[in-house]
Design a protein around this motif. Structure first.
Motif, mmCIF file in Angstrom:
data_model
loop_
_atom_site.group_PDB
_atom_site.id
_atom_site.type_symbol
_atom_site.label_atom_id
_atom_site.label_comp_id
_atom_site.label_asym_id
_atom_site.label_seq_id
_atom_site.Cartn_x
_atom_site.Cartn_y
_atom_site.Cartn_z
ATOM 1 N N ASP A 45 0.821 -1.212 0.000
ATOM 2 C CA ASP A 45 0.000 0.000 0.000
ATOM 3 C C ASP A 45 0.856 1.265 0.000
ATOM 4 O O ASP A 45 0.319 2.374 0.037
ATOM 5 N N ALA A 46 2.153 1.112 -0.046
ATOM 6 C CA ALA A 46 3.062 2.235 0.143
ATOM 7 C C ALA A 46 2.984 3.238 -0.993
ATOM 8 O O ALA A 46 2.958 2.865 -2.174
ATOM 9 N N ARG A 47 2.943 4.502 -0.634
ATOM 10 C CA ARG A 47 3.089 5.588 -1.598
ATOM 11 C C ARG A 47 4.511 6.149 -1.554
ATOM 12 O O ARG A 47 4.971 6.721 -2.531
ATOM 13 N N LEU A 48 5.170 5.983 -0.421
ATOM 14 C CA LEU A 48 6.531 6.493 -0.257
ATOM 15 C C LEU A 48 7.551 5.373 -0.454
ATOM 16 O O LEU A 48 7.515 4.358 0.241
ATOM 17 N N GLY A 49 8.448 5.570 -1.400
ATOM 18 C CA GLY A 49 9.556 4.643 -1.615
ATOM 19 C C GLY A 49 10.842 5.261 -1.107
ATOM 20 O O GLY A 49 11.100 6.450 -1.347
ATOM 21 N N ILE A 50 11.639 4.479 -0.383
ATOM 22 C CA ILE A 50 12.864 5.000 0.232
ATOM 23 C C ILE A 50 14.081 4.268 -0.322
ATOM 24 O O ILE A 50 14.187 3.043 -0.204
ATOM 25 N N LEU A 51 15.001 5.025 -0.913
ATOM 26 C CA LEU A 51 16.237 4.482 -1.449
ATOM 27 C C LEU A 51 17.252 4.348 -0.323
ATOM 28 O O LEU A 51 17.663 5.345 0.274
ATOM 29 N N MET A 52 17.637 3.129 -0.041
ATOM 30 C CA MET A 52 18.530 2.828 1.082
ATOM 31 C C MET A 52 19.983 2.737 0.643
ATOM 32 O O MET A 52 20.290 2.177 -0.417
ATOM 33 N N LEU A 53 20.882 3.268 1.482
ATOM 34 C CA LEU A 53 22.297 2.979 1.285
ATOM 35 C C LEU A 53 22.544 1.511 1.602
ATOM 36 O O LEU A 53 21.741 0.841 2.253
ATOM 37 N N ALA A 103 12.423 1.300 -10.057
ATOM 38 C CA ALA A 103 11.793 0.056 -9.600
ATOM 39 C C ALA A 103 10.716 0.351 -8.557
ATOM 40 O O ALA A 103 9.638 -0.253 -8.574
ATOM 41 N N LEU A 104 10.994 1.287 -7.640
ATOM 42 C CA LEU A 104 10.005 1.652 -6.627
ATOM 43 C C LEU A 104 8.774 2.310 -7.250
ATOM 44 O O LEU A 104 7.641 2.042 -6.856
ATOM 45 N N VAL A 105 9.005 3.175 -8.221
ATOM 46 C CA VAL A 105 7.885 3.823 -8.902
ATOM 47 C C VAL A 105 7.043 2.779 -9.638
ATOM 48 O O VAL A 105 5.805 2.828 -9.618
ATOM 49 N N ALA A 106 7.709 1.825 -10.271
ATOM 50 C CA ALA A 106 7.000 0.765 -10.981
ATOM 51 C C ALA A 106 6.156 -0.078 -10.036
ATOM 52 O O ALA A 106 5.145 -0.671 -10.445
ATOM 53 N N GLU A 107 6.554 -0.135 -8.758
ATOM 54 C CA GLU A 107 5.821 -0.908 -7.756
ATOM 55 C C GLU A 107 4.696 -0.104 -7.108
ATOM 56 O O GLU A 107 4.040 -0.585 -6.188
ATOM 57 N N GLY A 108 4.489 1.125 -7.571
ATOM 58 C CA GLY A 108 3.359 1.914 -7.090
ATOM 59 C C GLY A 108 3.700 3.115 -6.234
ATOM 60 O O GLY A 108 2.801 3.840 -5.806
ATOM 61 N N CYS A 109 4.973 3.370 -5.955
ATOM 62 C CA CYS A 109 5.343 4.532 -5.140
ATOM 63 C C CYS A 109 5.166 5.808 -5.945
ATOM 64 O O CYS A 109 5.560 5.886 -7.113
ATOM 65 N N THR A 110 4.571 6.816 -5.328
ATOM 66 C CA THR A 110 4.315 8.089 -6.001
ATOM 67 C C THR A 110 5.215 9.208 -5.493
ATOM 68 O O THR A 110 5.069 10.361 -5.898
ATOM 69 N N GLY A 111 6.132 8.879 -4.601
ATOM 70 C CA GLY A 111 7.130 9.812 -4.101
ATOM 71 C C GLY A 111 8.331 9.019 -3.633
ATOM 72 O O GLY A 111 8.179 7.896 -3.141
ATOM 73 N N ILE A 112 9.523 9.579 -3.786
ATOM 74 C CA ILE A 112 10.757 8.884 -3.447
ATOM 75 C C ILE A 112 11.567 9.711 -2.453
ATOM 76 O O ILE A 112 11.664 10.940 -2.576
ATOM 77 N N ALA A 113 12.154 9.023 -1.480
ATOM 78 C CA ALA A 113 13.051 9.658 -0.509
ATOM 79 C C ALA A 113 14.345 8.853 -0.456
ATOM 80 O O ALA A 113 14.453 7.788 -1.076
ATOM 81 N N THR A 114 15.328 9.350 0.283
ATOM 82 C CA THR A 114 16.589 8.638 0.427
ATOM 83 C C THR A 114 16.966 8.555 1.899
ATOM 84 O O THR A 114 16.306 9.141 2.765
ATOM 85 N N THR A 115 18.046 7.852 2.186
ATOM 86 C CA THR A 115 18.497 7.692 3.563
ATOM 87 C C THR A 115 19.845 8.352 3.823
ATOM 88 O O THR A 115 20.592 7.916 4.689
ATOM 89 N N CYS A 116 20.142 9.428 3.097
ATOM 90 C CA CYS A 116 21.376 10.175 3.374
ATOM 91 C C CYS A 116 21.201 11.610 2.945
ATOM 92 O O CYS A 116 20.856 11.895 1.794
#
Length: 231
Positions: free
Chosen positions: A6-14, A66-79
């Protein structure tokens, strides 16, 4: 129970192995909403904070797509240092991107009384360059303090498998106290590093200043991606 599907937020992890304790952006339990994660292989903390970020841009874009393709409508990062590539991520992904806690600095500064500044607490003041600050829109003259040499910094940048939480808390409070002692015009503190979030209450209690972080930023960001229903 919410699911990451159900996630809208995708987070790019180091690419990390240090503990992601509660409060850390990389701990799914830190969020009151579902998130989806994607690890960027080889993008270790040392590589992103201390070395050249350019070799990893393509990998960040691929993981974001890949996250957007899985349904995320916004992207964040961890750094917080990834502010440098936010424009390229947003262009390539076609969705809003919140790359760094530092991107809040202008808004925080606008809320402060005249004569007060936003103070930045970072894991590495030596490598947080003017280019990083400009990319994030940090107001000129914002004081910056780092945690170089601390147990916390050594654990995160060294990607160590164990974290001394009590010592990390002490490191954080000491650095924050030094920041406001040296710069008494600091009216609010902004945590650059996403791994500092668990210690925000301790910093606020010790300094008497509001403390902002990637957690406060992404709660605001997510509210736009999926506005809450009140009826």
């Amino acid at each position: 129970m919410v699911k990451d599907t159900d996630a809208r937020l995708g987070i790019l992890m180091l690419d990390t192995r240090f503990p992601r304790i509660l409060g850390d952006v990389g701990n799914a339990g830190s969020w009151p909403f579902p998130v989806r994660y994607a690890v960027v292989p080889g993008a270790t903390p040392e590589a992103i904070v201390c070395d050249d970020i350019e070799p990893f841009v393509v990998a960040f874009i691929a993981a974001g797509r890949a996250l957007v393709a899985e349904g995320c409508t916004g992207i964040a990062t961890t750094c917080g240092f990834l502010a440098l590539i936010r424009p390229r991520l947003a262009k390539a992904l076609g969705v809003p991107v919140a790359a760094s806690a530092l991107e809040q600095a202008g808004q925080i500064a606008a809320c402060l009384p005249p004569g007060q500044k936003v103070g930045i607490l970072t894991i590495s003041a030596g490598t947080l360059s003017p280019a990083h600050l400009r990319a994030a829109g940090v107001p000129d003259g914002s004081p910056v303090a780092g945690l170089e040499g601390s147990s916390f910094a050594q654990t995160i940048l060294g990607n160590a498998p164990e974290l001394d939480v009590a010592q990390a808390r002490a490191d954080m409070v000491q650095a924050a106290n030094q920041l406001v002692a040296t710069n008494p015009d600091v009216g609010a503190i902004l945590l650059e590093c996403t791994n500092m979030v668990p210690y925000a209450p301790d910093i606020a209690a010790a300094t008497g200043r509001p403390v902002h972080s990637i957690h406060s930023y992404l709660n605001w960001f997510h509210a736009g991606l999926q506005p809450p229903r009140f009826a």
